[in-house]
Motif scaffolding. Structure first.
Motif, PDB file in Angstrom:
ATOM      1  N   PHE A 197       0.845  -1.168   0.074  1.00  0.00           N
ATOM      2  CA  PHE A 197       0.095   0.056   0.032  1.00  0.00           C
ATOM      3  C   PHE A 197       0.746   1.226   0.032  1.00  0.00           C
ATOM      4  CE2 PHE A 197      -2.156   3.464   2.695  1.00  0.00           C
ATOM      5  CZ  PHE A 197      -3.194   3.540   1.610  1.00  0.00           C
ATOM      6  N   GLY A 198       1.842   1.249   0.864  1.00  0.00           N
ATOM      7  CA  GLY A 198       2.817   2.460   0.777  1.00  0.00           C
ATOM      8  C   GLY A 198       3.255   2.720  -0.492  1.00  0.00           C
ATOM      9  N   PHE A 199       3.847   1.627  -1.387  1.00  0.00           N
ATOM     10  CA  PHE A 199       4.566   2.151  -2.544  1.00  0.00           C
ATOM     11  C   PHE A 199       3.537   2.609  -3.578  1.00  0.00           C
ATOM     12  CE2 PHE A 199       5.536   0.881  -6.859  1.00  0.00           C
ATOM     13  CZ  PHE A 199       7.034   1.107  -6.960  1.00  0.00           C
ATOM     14  N   ASP A 200       2.189   1.859  -3.299  1.00  0.00           N
ATOM     15  CA  ASP A 200       1.149   2.476  -4.609  1.00  0.00           C
ATOM     16  C   ASP A 200       0.782   3.754  -4.004  1.00  0.00           C
ATOM     17  OD1 ASP A 200       1.228  -0.099  -5.274  1.00  0.00           O
ATOM     18  OD2 ASP A 200      -0.805  -0.910  -4.489  1.00  0.00           O
ATOM     19  N   VAL A 201       0.655   4.306  -2.838  1.00  0.00           N
ATOM     20  CA  VAL A 201       0.338   5.795  -2.682  1.00  0.00           C
ATOM     21  C   VAL A 201       1.453   6.592  -3.131  1.00  0.00           C
ATOM     22  CG1 VAL A 201      -0.021   7.302  -1.005  1.00  0.00           C
ATOM     23  CG2 VAL A 201      -1.024   5.083  -0.684  1.00  0.00           C
ATOM     24  N   LEU A 202       2.750   6.366  -2.890  1.00  0.00           N
ATOM     25  CA  LEU A 202       3.927   7.195  -3.311  1.00  0.00           C
ATOM     26  C   LEU A 202       3.712   7.385  -4.742  1.00  0.00           C
ATOM     27  CD1 LEU A 202       6.837   6.176  -0.808  1.00  0.00           C
ATOM     28  CD2 LEU A 202       5.224   8.013  -0.544  1.00  0.00           C
ATOM     29  N   MET A 203       3.481   6.295  -5.588  1.00  0.00           N
ATOM     30  CA  MET A 203       3.399   6.336  -6.881  1.00  0.00           C
ATOM     31  C   MET A 203       2.506   7.438  -7.439  1.00  0.00           C
ATOM     32  SD  MET A 203       6.090   4.651  -8.118  1.00  0.00           S
ATOM     33  CE  MET A 203       5.498   4.858  -9.826  1.00  0.00           C
ATOM     34  N   LEU A 204       1.595   7.910  -6.592  1.00  0.00           N
ATOM     35  CA  LEU A 204       0.386   8.927  -7.072  1.00  0.00           C
ATOM     36  C   LEU A 204       0.834  10.066  -6.505  1.00  0.00           C
ATOM     37  CD1 LEU A 204      -2.525   6.759  -6.578  1.00  0.00           C
ATOM     38  CD2 LEU A 204      -1.769   7.096  -8.678  1.00  0.00           C
ATOM     39  N   VAL A 205       1.903  10.217  -5.779  1.00  0.00           N
ATOM     40  CA  VAL A 205       2.404  11.759  -5.335  1.00  0.00           C
ATOM     41  C   VAL A 205       3.183  12.231  -6.621  1.00  0.00           C
ATOM     42  CG1 VAL A 205       3.643  13.048  -3.831  1.00  0.00           C
ATOM     43  CG2 VAL A 205       2.471  10.997  -2.952  1.00  0.00           C
ATOM     44  N   ASP A 206       2.327  13.362  -7.119  1.00  0.00           N
ATOM     45  CA  ASP A 206       3.076  14.193  -8.052  1.00  0.00           C
ATOM     46  C   ASP A 206       3.083  15.474  -7.791  1.00  0.00           C
ATOM     47  OD1 ASP A 206       0.472  14.631  -8.436  1.00  0.00           O
ATOM     48  OD2 ASP A 206       0.102  13.883 -10.370  1.00  0.00           O
ATOM     49  N   GLY A 207       2.616  16.078  -6.740  1.00  0.00           N
ATOM     50  CA  GLY A 207       2.267  17.463  -6.633  1.00  0.00           C
ATOM     51  C   GLY A 207       1.201  18.187  -6.969  1.00  0.00           C
ATOM     52  N   ARG A 208       0.434  17.177  -7.645  1.00  0.00           N
ATOM     53  CA  ARG A 208      -0.851  17.918  -8.260  1.00  0.00           C
ATOM     54  C   ARG A 208      -2.058  17.228  -7.497  1.00  0.00           C
ATOM     55  NH1 ARG A 208       2.213  16.976 -12.716  1.00  0.00           N
ATOM     56  NH2 ARG A 208       1.097  15.014 -13.030  1.00  0.00           N
ATOM     57  N   LYS A 209      -2.034  15.949  -7.437  1.00  0.00           N
ATOM     58  CA  LYS A 209      -3.116  15.351  -6.507  1.00  0.00           C
ATOM     59  C   LYS A 209      -3.193  15.433  -5.348  1.00  0.00           C
ATOM     60  CE  LYS A 209      -3.163  11.421  -9.942  1.00  0.00           C
ATOM     61  NZ  LYS A 209      -1.623  11.601 -10.399  1.00  0.00           N
TER      62      LYS A 209
END
Length: 320
Positions: A195-207
């Motif tokens: 779950f941690g990896f999946d969340v970080l992959m969506l961190v882009d400074g916009r979402k």
């Protein structure tokens, strides 16, 4: 190496127009796969066998969608299944984009024996690469002791204020947290599993946090808990809690940094039951303020914003 490979493949994993993908050997055996239909593997293997050394980027039309085969190097082939309605040119462009991410990654040959399509095979590749590097490395002189660095500030998850409207950005330890051979990655996986990896992959400074939670179909509180932990490890940057208990930006600015939605699309194309929410998206109001004005829960506002994010909805940052 494996961390970089996993990041590149995750670009496909979180693409709504990708049904599944597989990293295959030049013999047509699936090494790592994600949602790629098993009944398509024989046809893909037949195509690989047919072209062999002359294989270039090619496509296969199937009843499930368009399959793109792209050689990564002399040992590996990336195979991606896209939704049927996707245009051929766009499918090829998306695949080439991932290939560019893979250019700087030196992948070792596949082992002689392996379990097909196993997720743990990425770690198998990593161990092979590490062993090869240690064998080839020459002994070097002992490094000169460097001056002791100042002790970093010890942070706690409770030092951070994260809400559904918070927009997390990448921190100094972001890449380390995604590297499979790092202690930080091991710690994160022990606590949060994948779950941690999946969340970080969506961190882009916009979402926003709410958008990340919605896209993963996970509770917002669960995402917030992970991001607070990640912020305490400097993996992401989110607002800090100041002495008064209010939020303050992690970079030292005064006030609370938020993102406000602004709709720049065609209002006539907005659904009737969404108009009241979208009309208030003028770049000055937070999602909480919009929810209060319309009289709906905040998750409902975030859900509507997600629907129009590709139709003119933008997020404008400001400090309150």
């Amino acid at each position: 190496m494996a961390g970089d490979l996993e990041r590149a493949l995750s670009k496909l994993r979180f693409d709504d127009q990708v049904i599944g993908y597989s990293l295959m050997t030049k013999m047509g055996r699936p090494f790592v796969s994600f949602s790629f239909p098993d009944d398509l593997f024989p046809r893909v293997k037949e195509s690989i066998s047919l072209y062999k050394a002359d294989l270039r980027l090619m496509t296969i039309d199937t009843d499930k969608g368009l399959v793109v085969l792209a050689p990564v190097d002399d040992n590996w082939i990336l195979t991606v299944l896209y939704v049927p309605e996707l245009q051929l040119g766009l499918a090829i462009a998306k695949t080439k984009n991932v290939l560019r991410m893979l250019e700087g990654i030196e992948l070792p040959p596949p082992p002689d024996e392996f379990e097909e399509s196993a997720e743990s095979n990425l770690e198998v590749l990593e161990s092979i690469a590490i062993q090869a590097a240690s064998t080839a490395a020459e002994p070097s002189a002992a490094p000169t002791a460097a001056p002791a660095a100042p002790e970093p500030e010890i942070l706690s998850p409770d030092d951070f204020l994260v809400t559904s409207s918070t927009v997390p950005t990448k921190g100094e330890a972001f890449s380390t947290a995604l590297s499979l051979d790092s202690e930080l990655y091991s710690e994160m996986k022990k606590i949060y599993r994948n779950f941690g990896f999946d969340v970080l992959m969506l961190v882009d400074g916009r979402k926003t946090v709410g958008q990340i939670a919605d896209s993963m179909f996970q509770p917002t509180e669960k995402v917030i808990d992970l991001l607070k932990w990640a912020a305490s490890k400097r993996v992401v940057e989110v607002p800090r809690v100041d002495a008064s208990g209010e939020g303050a930006p992690a970079r030292g600015l005064s006030g609370r940094f938020v993102k406000c939605p602004k709709f720049e699309g065609d209002l006539s194309k907005v659904r009737a039951d969404h108009v009241k929410i979208v009309q208030l998206c003028d770049g000055t109001k937070t999602t909480e303020e919009i929810a209060e004005a319309v009289g709906v829960p905040v998750p409902r506002v975030i859900q509507v914003l997600a629907i129009y994010r590709k139709r003119g909805m933008k997020m404008i940052g400001k400090t309150l």
